[in-house]
Motif scaffolding. Structure first.
Motif, mmCIF file in Angstrom:
data_model
loop_
_atom_site.group_PDB
_atom_site.id
_atom_site.type_symbol
_atom_site.label_atom_id
_atom_site.label_comp_id
_atom_site.label_asym_id
_atom_site.label_seq_id
_atom_site.Cartn_x
_atom_site.Cartn_y
_atom_site.Cartn_z
ATOM 1 N N LEU A 130 8.408 41.131 -25.443
ATOM 2 C CA LEU A 130 7.724 40.490 -24.927
ATOM 3 C C LEU A 130 6.291 40.018 -24.723
ATOM 4 O O LEU A 130 5.174 41.129 -25.418
ATOM 5 C CB LEU A 130 8.064 41.839 -23.835
ATOM 6 C CG LEU A 130 7.531 40.761 -22.155
ATOM 7 C CD1 LEU A 130 8.320 39.274 -21.617
ATOM 8 C CD2 LEU A 130 8.013 41.909 -21.058
ATOM 9 N N GLN A 131 6.151 38.710 -24.756
ATOM 10 C CA GLN A 131 4.574 37.988 -24.624
ATOM 11 C C GLN A 131 5.442 37.878 -22.899
ATOM 12 O O GLN A 131 5.881 36.932 -22.260
ATOM 13 C CB GLN A 131 4.830 37.389 -25.272
ATOM 14 C CG GLN A 131 4.126 37.922 -26.891
ATOM 15 C CD GLN A 131 3.762 37.308 -27.988
ATOM 16 O OE1 GLN A 131 3.324 35.904 -27.974
ATOM 17 N NE2 GLN A 131 3.356 37.636 -29.063
ATOM 18 N N ILE A 132 3.778 37.376 -22.546
ATOM 19 C CA ILE A 132 3.398 37.348 -20.628
ATOM 20 C C ILE A 132 2.318 36.049 -21.035
ATOM 21 O O ILE A 132 1.334 36.878 -21.716
ATOM 22 C CB ILE A 132 3.745 38.376 -19.878
ATOM 23 C CG1 ILE A 132 2.307 38.717 -19.825
ATOM 24 C CG2 ILE A 132 4.584 39.236 -19.526
ATOM 25 C CD1 ILE A 132 2.026 39.544 -18.603
ATOM 26 N N SER A 133 2.581 35.574 -19.594
ATOM 27 C CA SER A 133 1.228 34.783 -20.578
ATOM 28 C C SER A 133 -0.239 35.281 -19.058
ATOM 29 O O SER A 133 -0.147 36.045 -18.402
ATOM 30 C CB SER A 133 1.399 32.841 -20.079
ATOM 31 O OG SER A 133 1.957 33.058 -17.864
ATOM 32 N N HIS A 134 -1.564 34.368 -19.286
ATOM 33 C CA HIS A 134 -1.999 34.948 -17.937
ATOM 34 C C HIS A 134 -2.042 34.924 -17.279
ATOM 35 O O HIS A 134 -2.271 35.446 -15.587
ATOM 36 C CB HIS A 134 -3.848 34.466 -18.435
ATOM 37 C CG HIS A 134 -4.315 35.015 -20.015
ATOM 38 N ND1 HIS A 134 -4.623 36.381 -20.428
ATOM 39 C CD2 HIS A 134 -4.767 34.356 -20.807
ATOM 40 C CE1 HIS A 134 -5.359 36.442 -21.518
ATOM 41 N NE2 HIS A 134 -4.835 35.545 -22.299
ATOM 42 N N LYS A 165 8.743 37.982 -16.727
ATOM 43 C CA LYS A 165 8.319 37.868 -17.343
ATOM 44 C C LYS A 165 7.297 36.532 -17.163
ATOM 45 O O LYS A 165 5.918 36.210 -17.642
ATOM 46 C CB LYS A 165 9.038 37.066 -18.616
ATOM 47 C CG LYS A 165 7.843 36.038 -20.099
ATOM 48 C CD LYS A 165 9.038 35.686 -21.867
ATOM 49 C CE LYS A 165 7.934 35.105 -22.280
ATOM 50 N NZ LYS A 165 9.184 34.614 -23.263
ATOM 51 N N ASP A 166 7.778 35.501 -16.260
ATOM 52 C CA ASP A 166 7.473 34.489 -15.638
ATOM 53 C C ASP A 166 5.995 34.879 -14.662
ATOM 54 O O ASP A 166 4.824 34.796 -14.219
ATOM 55 C CB ASP A 166 7.877 33.359 -15.149
ATOM 56 C CG ASP A 166 9.104 34.065 -13.830
ATOM 57 O OD1 ASP A 166 8.832 35.082 -13.717
ATOM 58 O OD2 ASP A 166 9.404 33.186 -13.309
ATOM 59 N N GLY A 167 6.086 36.602 -14.198
ATOM 60 C CA GLY A 167 5.126 37.094 -13.135
ATOM 61 C C GLY A 167 5.747 37.039 -11.821
ATOM 62 O O GLY A 167 5.377 37.959 -10.789
ATOM 63 N N LYS A 168 7.127 36.815 -11.975
ATOM 64 C CA LYS A 168 7.301 37.060 -9.866
ATOM 65 C C LYS A 168 8.445 38.628 -10.403
ATOM 66 O O LYS A 168 8.861 39.055 -10.808
ATOM 67 C CB LYS A 168 9.311 36.491 -9.981
ATOM 68 C CG LYS A 168 9.919 36.077 -8.888
ATOM 69 C CD LYS A 168 11.110 35.527 -9.356
ATOM 70 C CE LYS A 168 11.819 35.219 -7.803
ATOM 71 N NZ LYS A 168 12.793 35.288 -7.679
ATOM 72 N N VAL A 169 7.917 39.405 -9.229
ATOM 73 C CA VAL A 169 7.894 40.656 -8.695
ATOM 74 C C VAL A 169 8.807 40.719 -7.797
ATOM 75 O O VAL A 169 9.668 40.103 -6.905
ATOM 76 C CB VAL A 169 6.692 41.578 -7.683
ATOM 77 C CG1 VAL A 169 6.887 42.468 -7.533
ATOM 78 C CG2 VAL A 169 5.089 41.097 -8.236
#
Length: 256
Positions: A130-134, A165-169
């Motif tokens: 997994l990789q995520i964006s800032h 992955k998109d930052g959604k909690v």
């Protein structure tokens, strides 16, 4: 049993004293009882306890998978709560053997271990890439505060959040103990089959926190506070991305 309770208080401010009522986080003893054998007592917030039982059992290596977790019942008394956890016979025998090896030992710095090898266990290498964006990390951090209902009421609890992955909690768990909050989150994530996401915690990133996340094969742990040296070393060894000092507009990558 509620997560918070009302307590009277006296406030001294600028020479004046006034009385009011405050909302205070509930902290209660939670006994982990496996197949009738008492194993540990944790001081915790009395909520999401089945998630707690499953997450604790997994992260402490008592079971290897949720299939070995047969069930859990709660017994509430005036003194606290017993979690009566049923696990498979093989795992229970292994737990009893672990406990027998500790009989007669005193003064251990880490409860439940008898050697340095046990004190610093090594999880398997993480398989996820997994990789995520800032931007995703910023999104998770911004959203988290609004979801910390108990923290807003009491100011006394930690939170652990499962983030896509998109930052959604997706969901969070709160507790007076940071390890407890994480165990509750990992238990909930396991039940829901969550694997491709990351964990954001409101505490420091200690060795135990990294170990618990890595043991669940989760590729990234972000913390709002500082890491410890052992946490960084373990993250390097097992391939976990460790991010700390996660703040609006700034975060620090220590591993990964």
């Amino acid at each position: 049993m509620n997560q918070d309770t009302a307590k009277d208080r006296l406030i001294w401010e600028a020479g004046d004293v006034r009385q009011s009522v405050d909302r205070v986080a509930v902290e209660t003893p939670i006994a982990m009882v496996y197949n009738g054998l008492s194993h540990a007592v944790m001081m915790a917030t009395p909520d999401d306890l089945k998630d707690f039982a499953l997450g604790f059992s997994l992260s402490e290596g008592i079971i290897d998978s949720s299939e070995q977790f047969v069930g859990c019942d709660e017994t509430r008394t005036e003194k606290g709560i017993e979690l009566n956890i049923d696990i498979t016979i093989g795992q229970f025998e292994a737990l009893k053997q672990r406990r027998r090896s500790l009989v007669g030992r005193t003064g251990c710095g880490l409860c439940g271990v008898e050697s340095l090898d046990q004190a610093i266990p090594q999880p398997s290498p993480i398989e996820s890439t997994l990789q995520i964006s800032h931007a995703a990390l910023e999104n998770a951090l911004t959203t988290l505060a609004d979801k910390q209902v108990l923290q807003q009421q009491t100011g006394a609890v930690h939170a652990a959040a499962w983030c896509e992955k998109d930052g959604k909690v997706q969901f969070i768990r709160e507790d007076v103990g940071r390890h407890n909050a994480l165990d509750k989150l990992l238990g909930a994530a396991n039940k829901l089959g969550k694997t491709e996401g990351f964990v954001l915690v409101t505490s420091r990133a200690s060795y135990e926190m990294v170990y618990k996340v890595a043991s669940a094969n989760i590729a990234l742990l972000a913390s709002v506070s500082a890491p410890t040296s052992l946490a960084i070393e373990l993250a390097d060894q097992c391939g976990l991305t460790l991010i700390a000092f996660t703040r609006p507009g700034r975060h620090v990558v220590y591993s990964g």
